[in-house]
Structures are given as C-alpha cells and as structure tokens.
Design an enzyme around this catalytic site. Structure first.
Site, short mmCIF file in Angstrom:
data_model
loop_
_atom_site.label_atom_id
_atom_site.label_comp_id
_atom_site.label_asym_id
_atom_site.label_seq_id
_atom_site.Cartn_x
_atom_site.Cartn_y
_atom_site.Cartn_z
N ASP A 2 -3.85 27.30 2.53
CA ASP A 2 -2.54 26.42 2.30
C ASP A 2 -2.06 25.46 3.18
O ASP A 2 -2.27 26.08 4.32
CB ASP A 2 -1.42 27.38 1.77
CG ASP A 2 -0.20 26.74 1.06
OD1 ASP A 2 -0.30 25.53 0.32
OD2 ASP A 2 0.88 27.45 1.04
N ASN A 50 -2.73 25.07 -10.08
CA ASN A 50 -2.79 23.86 -9.14
C ASN A 50 -3.49 22.86 -10.31
O ASN A 50 -2.86 21.55 -9.93
CB ASN A 50 -4.00 24.08 -8.36
CG ASN A 50 -3.86 24.65 -6.75
OD1 ASN A 50 -4.72 25.09 -6.33
ND2 ASN A 50 -2.61 24.77 -6.70
C1 IPE Z 1 -3.65 23.89 -0.27
O1 IPE Z 1 -2.86 23.06 0.16
C2 IPE Z 1 -4.67 23.30 -0.96
C3 IPE Z 1 -4.88 23.37 -2.74
C4 IPE Z 1 -4.05 23.95 -3.50
C5 IPE Z 1 -6.05 22.85 -3.15
P1 IPE Z 1 -1.76 22.39 -0.55
O2 IPE Z 1 -2.04 21.19 -1.46
O3 IPE Z 1 -1.07 23.33 -1.43
O4 IPE Z 1 -0.48 21.92 0.75
P2 IPE Z 1 1.13 22.11 0.86
O5 IPE Z 1 1.32 23.35 0.61
O6 IPE Z 1 1.38 20.87 -0.14
O7 IPE Z 1 1.12 21.47 2.42
MG MG Z 2 0.81 24.62 -1.08
#
Ligand code: IPE
Ligand code: MG
Length: 214
Positions: A2, A50
């Site tokens: 993350d 996601n």
């Molecule tokens: C994690 O980073 C990567 C994926 C979910 C693919 P994020 O995209 O959640 O990054 P933040 O939490 O917005 O910083």
């Molecule tokens: Mg994240």
C-alpha cells in the site's frame, strides 16, 4: 503493498506513476524474502475492491499487469521459484489471463519456493467459494475448506506485512490470518526496502507464538 498513490501525490505525479514505481520494487523485495528462506510469499497486488476505483486507474493497473508481469517474474522464476495466482482471475481480459497461465506453467516443482500473486483477490469471497466447493463434495469443515482455498498448496501464513501506514487487513487472507504475526510500517510501498523487510523477519523470529495455548 500500500502507498503507491501517496508516493506519487507527494511528488506531484499521477497515481499511475506510483503504481509503476511500486512494481519496480517487487522483484528486489521478493528476492530478499526468498533469500531469507521463506517457503512462500504472497503479493496483494490487486484486491477485488480495487476494481471499484475510477476506470482510468483500473485500466492502467490492468495494463501494468499486462506489460510488467512477465518481466517482473522472470528473475524470480530463473532463481527457481514457482509463481502462482490467487483470486478470481476470470475478471481479466484473455490476453492477460494467457500471460498468467504461461507464468504458472513455467515451473511446477512442488518443492520450489512460491511467489503467489493475489489478483482480483478478496478474502471473504475466497472463504465463500471454498465453502461452496467443499459442500459440493461432502462435509464442510476446516479441513475441507482449507483444501479449497487458493492457498491449499501453500504453507501456514506466518507473517503479514502491510506498508503505507494503515492498520487493517483490508480483506487479505482472512481465514489464513488466524495466527499470523502482523507487521505494519508507515513506509510507502515504493520506498519499502529489503533491509526493512529483513528487520521485520528478525523481529518475527523473536516473537513468542502460543497459538492460544499457554
Ligand atoms: C496500493 O497503493 C497499490 C494498489 C492498490 C494496486 P494505493 O493505490 O492504495 O496507494 P495509496 O493508498 O493511495 O497511497
Ligand atoms: Mg491504499
């Protein structure tokens, strides 16, 4: 893994630049984990939730998988690890699924260390799916559920590391996490280093695990 989005925002870059940077960090960190002797490492790369991000971001994540999955796993396969996937991979376009299939077929040695990549993965749906599959073949109990989890061939989940400062599991391996040791760090995923992982593994070795017993 993350913190990619925040890594990019802090540099006034688009979130996708953070995802690209995050992908670059996978092979070095996973190599360090394999060097430490772990039998399996799972990367929580793309959760089933996601998918609900804005279409632009989801499209660019899928495209990153399409373009980087093979190069990213090549070094890991070359050093003898086997690559597996967890999650509802039917979601991905045929060409991406073909890439996953090729990578999975590359090495099938049951004794190899495993790099397991969770894609369109959700812990609750994994448990529901396993219960359904178990019920189709008879009794539902811990043994039959475990046999039908994506992780059936993997060892016990000893340790979970979450980068990016949040203190939650976010639907990651809810069944398998029952007695896992949890590690949280504020470090954003693109900045997470081999040294930090090695420090956590050393701390893991010092934790007393009682599994509910005295
Ligand atoms: C994690 O980073 C990567 C994926 C979910 C693919 P994020 O995209 O959640 O990054 P933040 O939490 O917005 O910083
Ligand atoms: Mg994240």
């Amino acid at each position: 893994m993350d913190g990619n989005g925040r890594w990019a925002s802090r540099r006034l870059l688009p979130r996708t630049a953070g995802h690209r940077e995050g992908v670059k960090n996978i092979t070095p960190v996973v190599s360090a984990a394999l060097n430490s002797g772990v039998r399996a490492v799972t990367l929580y790369a793309f959760s089933s939730e996601n998918k609900n991000r804005p279409k632009d971001e989801v499209d660019s994540l899928v495209d990153l998988i399409r373009k980087r999955l093979k190069p990213m796993t090549r070094e890991l396969l070359e050093r003898g690890a086997r690559v597996a996937f967890s999650g509802d991979t039917e979601y991905f376009p045929d060409d991406v699924r073909a890439i996953m299939h090729d990578i999975e077929q590359e090495r099938t040695d049951a004794n190899a260390q495993v790099v397991n990549i969770a894609l369109n993965y959700g812990g609750r749906s994994e448990i529901a799916r396993a219960a359904k599959l178990a019920s189709e073949h008879g009794e539902i109990n811990e043994e039959t559920i475990e046999k039908n989890l994506y992780t059936a061939q993997l060892p016990e989940l000893d340790m979970i590391v979450r980068t990016g400062g949040e203190m939650r599991l976010s639907n990651f391996m809810l069944y398998q996490a029952a007695y896992s040791e949890l590690f949280f760090t504020d470090t954003l995923w693109p900045d997470f280093s081999e040294d930090e992982l090695i420090g956590m593994i050393a701390e893991f070795g010092k934790r007393v695990r009682r599994f509910g017993k005295l």
